[in-house]
Design a protein around this motif. Structure first.
Motif, mmCIF file in Angstrom:
data_model
loop_
_atom_site.group_PDB
_atom_site.id
_atom_site.type_symbol
_atom_site.label_atom_id
_atom_site.label_comp_id
_atom_site.label_asym_id
_atom_site.label_seq_id
_atom_site.Cartn_x
_atom_site.Cartn_y
_atom_site.Cartn_z
ATOM 1 N N VAL A 273 6.540 13.657 -16.783
ATOM 2 C CA VAL A 273 6.390 14.653 -15.727
ATOM 3 C C VAL A 273 5.105 15.444 -15.917
ATOM 4 O O VAL A 273 4.378 15.720 -14.958
ATOM 5 N N SER A 274 4.783 15.779 -17.175
ATOM 6 C CA SER A 274 3.659 16.667 -17.482
ATOM 7 C C SER A 274 2.310 15.957 -17.423
ATOM 8 O O SER A 274 1.343 16.487 -16.872
ATOM 9 N N GLU A 282 11.113 10.280 -9.800
ATOM 10 C CA GLU A 282 10.190 9.148 -9.928
ATOM 11 C C GLU A 282 10.221 8.595 -11.347
ATOM 12 O O GLU A 282 10.102 7.380 -11.550
ATOM 13 N N VAL A 283 10.385 9.456 -12.329
ATOM 14 C CA VAL A 283 10.522 8.996 -13.715
ATOM 15 C C VAL A 283 11.799 8.177 -13.859
ATOM 16 O O VAL A 283 11.820 7.150 -14.547
ATOM 17 N N LEU A 372 12.864 21.047 -14.672
ATOM 18 C CA LEU A 372 11.972 19.961 -15.081
ATOM 19 C C LEU A 372 10.719 19.913 -14.219
ATOM 20 O O LEU A 372 9.633 19.570 -14.679
ATOM 21 N N TYR A 373 10.878 20.268 -12.956
ATOM 22 C CA TYR A 373 9.738 20.277 -12.043
ATOM 23 C C TYR A 373 8.693 21.307 -12.474
ATOM 24 O O TYR A 373 7.502 21.185 -12.162
ATOM 25 N N SER A 374 9.123 22.335 -13.209
ATOM 26 C CA SER A 374 8.200 23.382 -13.650
ATOM 27 C C SER A 374 7.101 22.829 -14.549
ATOM 28 O O SER A 374 5.989 23.367 -14.586
ATOM 29 N N PHE A 375 7.405 21.750 -15.294
ATOM 30 C CA PHE A 375 6.385 21.152 -16.155
ATOM 31 C C PHE A 375 5.250 20.563 -15.313
ATOM 32 O O PHE A 375 4.073 20.667 -15.695
ATOM 33 N N ARG A 376 5.587 19.973 -14.195
ATOM 34 C CA ARG A 376 4.546 19.417 -13.308
ATOM 35 C C ARG A 376 3.644 20.533 -12.799
ATOM 36 O O ARG A 376 2.414 20.420 -12.826
#
Length: 433
Positions: A273-274, A282-283, A372-376
């Motif tokens: 993600v990062s 998508e992962v 988890l989206y926060s890492f993107r």
């Protein structure tokens, strides 16, 4: 002389409306599940015999109670009786009758009743059931539309799509009976349902329900099940989108250290993600065959494109285990580790890793705004700010565009604004006098 017409009567689903309160509840439900209507016969000029005319429902079956339906059809019955006695004929032009007889005696129907009755007969020939036909109920029609949409939507999208359609079908059945003809659903009825969704959940859920219902109704219109997609004319509501918050540098280090110590598999998931700026779902879609270690490429299905190629940076390759001997068709991430079979939906897969990350959040006391989206968001912000130090804003964005995978510069700029990645320099000197 023989009478030109029979007395208009009301069909109440096979039950006796006069003794309704004495009927068992099951008989009442069964009756309400059927279409109610006004029916009559008129003498055919060509044969001289009475001929059954199209049933007149006029939206009566939208109502879910005996009292409402019967009162509605009584009005239709009274209007029709008056018109027939005044000279109305389904086989003639009734224009002069409208001008001469409306409002000339007490109890006359509202202006336009002739056109309404004639239109009902015309609609019945095009979108409603004919004599002896079984009407297409809402449930049946929705299932038909879903079977078509299933072939055009991804699995993850179809699950939500089917769920919203099912909830709408259950609401209609509870409100109007399970046998309601899909052709009788109008804009007002769908609006009532969407208003209930709004009150029960949020404007965003209401808009999502509206979009999916509009798509379903459009499929029914395209296949000539209904005459018009009534949902298309319902506007969307303005919403305040909720987004995942970007991690501060100190918080990011704390979160990643905790994951590194307790959950190596989740850490690798976060790295995709990062470093590749993938969405969590998508992962979850990645298979072993999608990772080309030699050419440093990965291939995926994204939100907007069926296939997309992205590079795998060296910083991620260094953390990736050897996958050369793994089954190419296996999923890259599974609950047991890297490379394996995992037979469940994409939504469930994303939910699984979201729950694993929730353990970390709870230990650090993080709220729902972090995910988890926060890492993107965080790593794109870091990358942009480093590029912006050495390059003008437009150049920095041009270099960032192929890395993040946004389709246009406008889309990237909007994204950067949404996550507050682009901040001004210190402006304290502007306050100096």
């Amino acid at each position: 002389m023989k009478r030109a017409f029979s007395e208009p009567k009301i069909y109440t689903g096979g039950a006796d409306a006069k003794s309704w309160s004495k009927l068992p509840k099951k008989e009442q439900r069964d009756a309400l599940a059927k279409d109610w209507y006004v029916y009559y016969s008129f003498r055919d000029p060509s044969t001289g015999k009475l001929k059954r005319q199209p049933n007149i429902k006029a939206g009566a079956n939208r109502y879910g109670t005996k009292r409402q339906r019967y009162a509605h059809l009584r009005t239709i019955q009274r209007n029709l009786t008056f018109l027939l006695e005044a000279g109305f004929s389904p086989y003639a032009d009734n224009t002069e009758l409208e001008g001469e007889l409306f409002d000339k005696r007490k109890g006359a129907p509202d202006k336009g009743a002739i056109q309404s009755i004639e239109k009902q007969g015309q609609q019945r020939e095009t979108i409603g059931p004919k004599d002896g036909d079984i009407p297409i109920g809402v449930t049946e029609a929705l299932e038909m539309a879903l079977s078509i949409k299933k072939r055009t939507l991804r699995e993850s999208s179809f699950i939500k799509f089917r769920s919203r359609a099912k909830r709408f079908g259950e609401w209609v059945a509870q409100r109007f009976g399970s046998g309601l003809n899909i052709a009788l659903l109008d804009k007002r009825t769908v609006m009532e349902y969407l208003n209930e969704v709004l009150q029960r959940t949020s404007a965003r859920n209401r808009n999502n329900a509206r979009a999916d219902l509009s798509s379903l109704f459009q499929t029914l219109e395209d296949n000539e099940i209904i005459a018009k997609n009534v949902v298309k004319g319902i506007p969307q509501l303005r919403t305040q989108p909720k987004r995942n918050k970007t991690y501060s540098p100190n918080l990011l280090a704390e979160v990643e250290n905790l994951i590194k110590e307790n959950d190596p598999l989740l850490l690798l998931f976060v790295r995709f993600v990062s470093y590749c700026f993938l969405r969590p779902i998508e992962v979850c879609r990645l298979r072993v065959r999608d990772i080309d270690v030699t050419d440093k490429k990965l291939y995926l299905r994204t939100k907007t494109k069926l296939d997309k190629t992205k590079i795998i940076p060296d910083i991620l390759l260094e953390e990736l285990p050897d996958i050369s001997r793994m089954d190419p068709e296996h999923f890259l991430f599974t609950p047991e580790g890297i490379g394996g079979a995992w037979d469940t939906s994409e939504e469930n897969k994303r939910g699984y890793f979201t729950k694993r990350f929730k353990v970390v959040k709870e230990e650090l006391g993080l709220g729902m705004e972090y995910g988890l989206y926060s890492f993107r968001h965080t790593y794109i912000t870091q990358l942009y700010r480093k590029l912006a130090k050495d390059h003008p804003s437009f150049v920095a964005k041009s270099k960032l565009l192929p890395i993040t995978g946004h389709s246009t510069m406008d889309a990237l700029e909007k994204y950067l604004r949404d996550i507050d990645a682009e901040l001004p320099d210190d402006y304290s000197h502007l306050f100096e006098k």
